[in-house]
Design a protein around this motif. Structure first.
Motif, PDB file in Angstrom:
ATOM      1  N   THR A   1       0.816  -1.215   0.000  1.00 57.89           N
ATOM      2  CA  THR A   1       0.000   0.000   0.000  1.00 57.89           C
ATOM      3  C   THR A   1       0.852   1.268   0.000  1.00 57.89           C
ATOM      4  OG1 THR A   1      -0.173  -0.180   2.402  1.00 57.89           O
ATOM      5  CG2 THR A   1      -1.979  -1.110   1.111  1.00 57.89           C
ATOM      6  N   GLU A   2       2.013   1.232   0.670  1.00 64.53           N
ATOM      7  CA  GLU A   2       2.850   2.436   0.744  1.00 64.53           C
ATOM      8  C   GLU A   2       3.398   2.817  -0.631  1.00 64.53           C
ATOM      9  OE1 GLU A   2       6.627   4.265   3.231  1.00 64.53           O
ATOM     10  OE2 GLU A   2       6.050   2.194   3.585  1.00 64.53           O
ATOM     11  N   VAL A   3       3.943   1.852  -1.345  1.00 62.03           N
ATOM     12  CA  VAL A   3       4.501   2.153  -2.675  1.00 62.03           C
ATOM     13  C   VAL A   3       3.380   2.490  -3.662  1.00 62.03           C
ATOM     14  CG1 VAL A   3       4.624  -0.196  -3.620  1.00 62.03           C
ATOM     15  CG2 VAL A   3       6.271   1.507  -4.358  1.00 62.03           C
ATOM     16  N   GLU A   4       2.221   1.890  -3.494  1.00 58.24           N
ATOM     17  CA  GLU A   4       1.089   2.209  -4.366  1.00 58.24           C
ATOM     18  C   GLU A   4       0.631   3.651  -4.141  1.00 58.24           C
ATOM     19  OE1 GLU A   4      -3.051   0.234  -5.947  1.00 58.24           O
ATOM     20  OE2 GLU A   4      -2.381  -0.283  -3.932  1.00 58.24           O
ATOM     21  N   ALA A   5       0.642   4.100  -2.892  1.00 54.08           N
ATOM     22  CA  ALA A   5       0.256   5.482  -2.590  1.00 54.08           C
ATOM     23  C   ALA A   5       1.228   6.475  -3.220  1.00 54.08           C
ATOM     24  CB  ALA A   5       0.192   5.689  -1.074  1.00 54.08           C
ATOM     25  N   VAL A   6       2.498   6.093  -3.296  1.00 52.89           N
ATOM     26  CA  VAL A   6       3.526   6.980  -3.843  1.00 52.89           C
ATOM     27  C   VAL A   6       3.508   7.005  -5.365  1.00 52.89           C
ATOM     28  CG1 VAL A   6       6.046   7.202  -4.100  1.00 52.89           C
ATOM     29  CG2 VAL A   6       5.066   6.776  -1.857  1.00 52.89           C
ATOM     30  N   SER A   7       3.334   5.825  -5.980  1.00 52.97           N
ATOM     31  CA  SER A   7       3.530   5.725  -7.428  1.00 52.97           C
ATOM     32  C   SER A   7       2.287   5.355  -8.234  1.00 52.97           C
ATOM     33  CB  SER A   7       4.615   4.683  -7.714  1.00 52.97           C
ATOM     34  OG  SER A   7       4.162   3.394  -7.344  1.00 52.97           O
ATOM     35  N   GLY A   8       1.212   4.970  -7.552  1.00 55.67           N
ATOM     36  CA  GLY A   8       0.008   4.572  -8.267  1.00 55.67           C
ATOM     37  C   GLY A   8       0.037   3.130  -8.752  1.00 55.67           C
ATOM     38  N   GLN A   9       1.095   2.394  -8.413  1.00 57.23           N
ATOM     39  CA  GLN A   9       1.196   0.987  -8.808  1.00 57.23           C
ATOM     40  C   GLN A   9       1.988   0.236  -7.739  1.00 57.23           C
ATOM     41  OE1 GLN A   9       4.521  -0.228 -10.570  1.00 57.23           O
ATOM     42  NE2 GLN A   9       5.277   1.485  -9.403  1.00 57.23           N
ATOM     43  N   THR A  10       2.002  -1.095  -7.845  1.00 56.10           N
ATOM     44  CA  THR A  10       2.616  -1.894  -6.784  1.00 56.10           C
ATOM     45  C   THR A  10       3.955  -2.508  -7.180  1.00 56.10           C
ATOM     46  OG1 THR A  10       1.366  -3.862  -7.445  1.00 56.10           O
ATOM     47  CG2 THR A  10       0.403  -2.453  -5.717  1.00 56.10           C
ATOM     48  N   GLY A  11       4.403  -2.260  -8.408  1.00 58.79           N
ATOM     49  CA  GLY A  11       5.685  -2.805  -8.844  1.00 58.79           C
ATOM     50  C   GLY A  11       6.850  -2.028  -8.249  1.00 58.79           C
ATOM     51  N   VAL A  12       7.997  -2.687  -8.177  1.00 55.91           N
ATOM     52  CA  VAL A  12       9.224  -2.042  -7.728  1.00 55.91           C
ATOM     53  C   VAL A  12      10.304  -2.332  -8.762  1.00 55.91           C
ATOM     54  CG1 VAL A  12       8.725  -2.001  -5.268  1.00 55.91           C
ATOM     55  CG2 VAL A  12       9.768  -4.044  -6.241  1.00 55.91           C
TER      56      VAL A  12
ATOM     57  N   GLY B   1      11.394  17.034  -7.672  1.00 51.26           N
ATOM     58  CA  GLY B   1      10.002  16.877  -8.080  1.00 51.26           C
ATOM     59  C   GLY B   1       9.618  15.491  -8.569  1.00 51.26           C
ATOM     60  N   VAL B   2      10.436  14.482  -8.269  1.00 51.21           N
ATOM     61  CA  VAL B   2      10.116  13.105  -8.669  1.00 51.21           C
ATOM     62  C   VAL B   2       9.420  12.435  -7.499  1.00 51.21           C
ATOM     63  CG1 VAL B   2      11.063  10.876  -9.361  1.00 51.21           C
ATOM     64  CG2 VAL B   2      12.066  12.988 -10.254  1.00 51.21           C
ATOM     65  N   GLU B   3       8.136  12.149  -7.678  1.00 54.46           N
ATOM     66  CA  GLU B   3       7.331  11.662  -6.567  1.00 54.46           C
ATOM     67  C   GLU B   3       7.050  10.171  -6.621  1.00 54.46           C
ATOM     68  OE1 GLU B   3       3.897  14.152  -6.375  1.00 54.46           O
ATOM     69  OE2 GLU B   3       5.083  15.952  -6.045  1.00 54.46           O
ATOM     70  N   GLY B   4       7.518   9.477  -7.625  1.00 56.45           N
ATOM     71  CA  GLY B   4       7.270   8.042  -7.701  1.00 56.45           C
ATOM     72  C   GLY B   4       7.577   7.498  -9.076  1.00 56.45           C
ATOM     73  N   MET B   5       8.849   7.513  -9.477  1.00 53.97           N
ATOM     74  CA  MET B   5       9.258   7.013 -10.786  1.00 53.97           C
ATOM     75  C   MET B   5       9.439   5.500 -10.728  1.00 53.97           C
ATOM     76  SD  MET B   5      12.643   8.003 -13.011  1.00 53.97           S
ATOM     77  CE  MET B   5      12.087   9.670 -13.311  1.00 53.97           C
ATOM     78  N   SER B   6       8.823   4.804 -11.671  1.00 56.44           N
ATOM     79  CA  SER B   6       8.970   3.354 -11.746  1.00 56.44           C
ATOM     80  C   SER B   6       9.755   2.989 -13.007  1.00 56.44           C
ATOM     81  CB  SER B   6       7.587   2.690 -11.755  1.00 56.44           C
ATOM     82  OG  SER B   6       6.823   3.167 -12.850  1.00 56.44           O
ATOM     83  N   GLU B   7       9.922   1.710 -13.242  1.00 56.42           N
ATOM     84  CA  GLU B   7      10.681   1.170 -14.372  1.00 56.42           C
ATOM     85  C   GLU B   7      12.172   1.403 -14.181  1.00 56.42           C
ATOM     86  OE1 GLU B   7       9.335  -0.821 -16.577  1.00 56.42           O
ATOM     87  OE2 GLU B   7       7.350  -0.403 -15.821  1.00 56.42           O
ATOM     88  N   SER B   8      12.894   0.320 -13.973  1.00 57.11           N
ATOM     89  CA  SER B   8      14.326   0.406 -13.662  1.00 57.11           C
ATOM     90  C   SER B   8      15.123   1.137 -14.735  1.00 57.11           C
ATOM     91  CB  SER B   8      14.903  -0.985 -13.412  1.00 57.11           C
ATOM     92  OG  SER B   8      14.735  -1.811 -14.552  1.00 57.11           O
ATOM     93  N   ASP B   9      14.829   0.900 -16.010  1.00 59.96           N
ATOM     94  CA  ASP B   9      15.574   1.581 -17.076  1.00 59.96           C
ATOM     95  C   ASP B   9      15.360   3.089 -17.015  1.00 59.96           C
ATOM     96  OD1 ASP B   9      16.637  -0.781 -18.066  1.00 59.96           O
ATOM     97  OD2 ASP B   9      15.100  -1.020 -19.606  1.00 59.96           O
ATOM     98  N   ASP B  10      14.128   3.515 -16.750  1.00 59.65           N
ATOM     99  CA  ASP B  10      13.827   4.946 -16.635  1.00 59.65           C
ATOM    100  C   ASP B  10      14.548   5.553 -15.437  1.00 59.65           C
ATOM    101  OD1 ASP B  10      12.175   4.666 -18.830  1.00 59.65           O
ATOM    102  OD2 ASP B  10      10.322   4.655 -17.666  1.00 59.65           O
TER     103      ASP B  10
END
Length: 84
Positions: free
Chosen positions: A42-53, A62-71
């Motif tokens: 739930t914590e990571v979902e609240a930050v990024s809108g998804q549950t993946g890491v 200003g980066v509030e929840g960047m996902s995707e390791s390559d990005d």
């Protein structure tokens, strides 16, 4: 407290890729280990809108929840690497 926060999972190869880049750049970061079960993330979902890491937070930039390791690796290189 570090400016960067990385949400990660033990044994995650994508997380390891980001952690290697953080180490290469000599960046300090706070690590937040997420539960194995996606339903409990739930914590990571609240930050990024998804549950993946992995998920990176870099509040000063200003980066509030960047996902995707390559990005994330590309962002870290552009923001904190030699070319920055």
């Amino acid at each position: 407290m570090a400016d960067l926060t990385l949400y990660e999972l033990e044994g995650c190869p994508y997380c390891a890729k980001v952690k290697t880049k953080l180490a290469d750049l000599g960046l300090e970061y706070d690590s937040v280990m997420v539960p194995r079960s996606h339903d409990e993330r739930t914590e990571v979902e609240a930050v990024s809108g998804q549950t993946g890491v992995p998920v990176l937070v870099d509040e000063p930039n200003g980066v509030e929840g960047m996902s995707e390791s390559d990005d994330i690796v590309e962002y870290l290189e552009e923001t904190y690497g030699d070319a920055s």
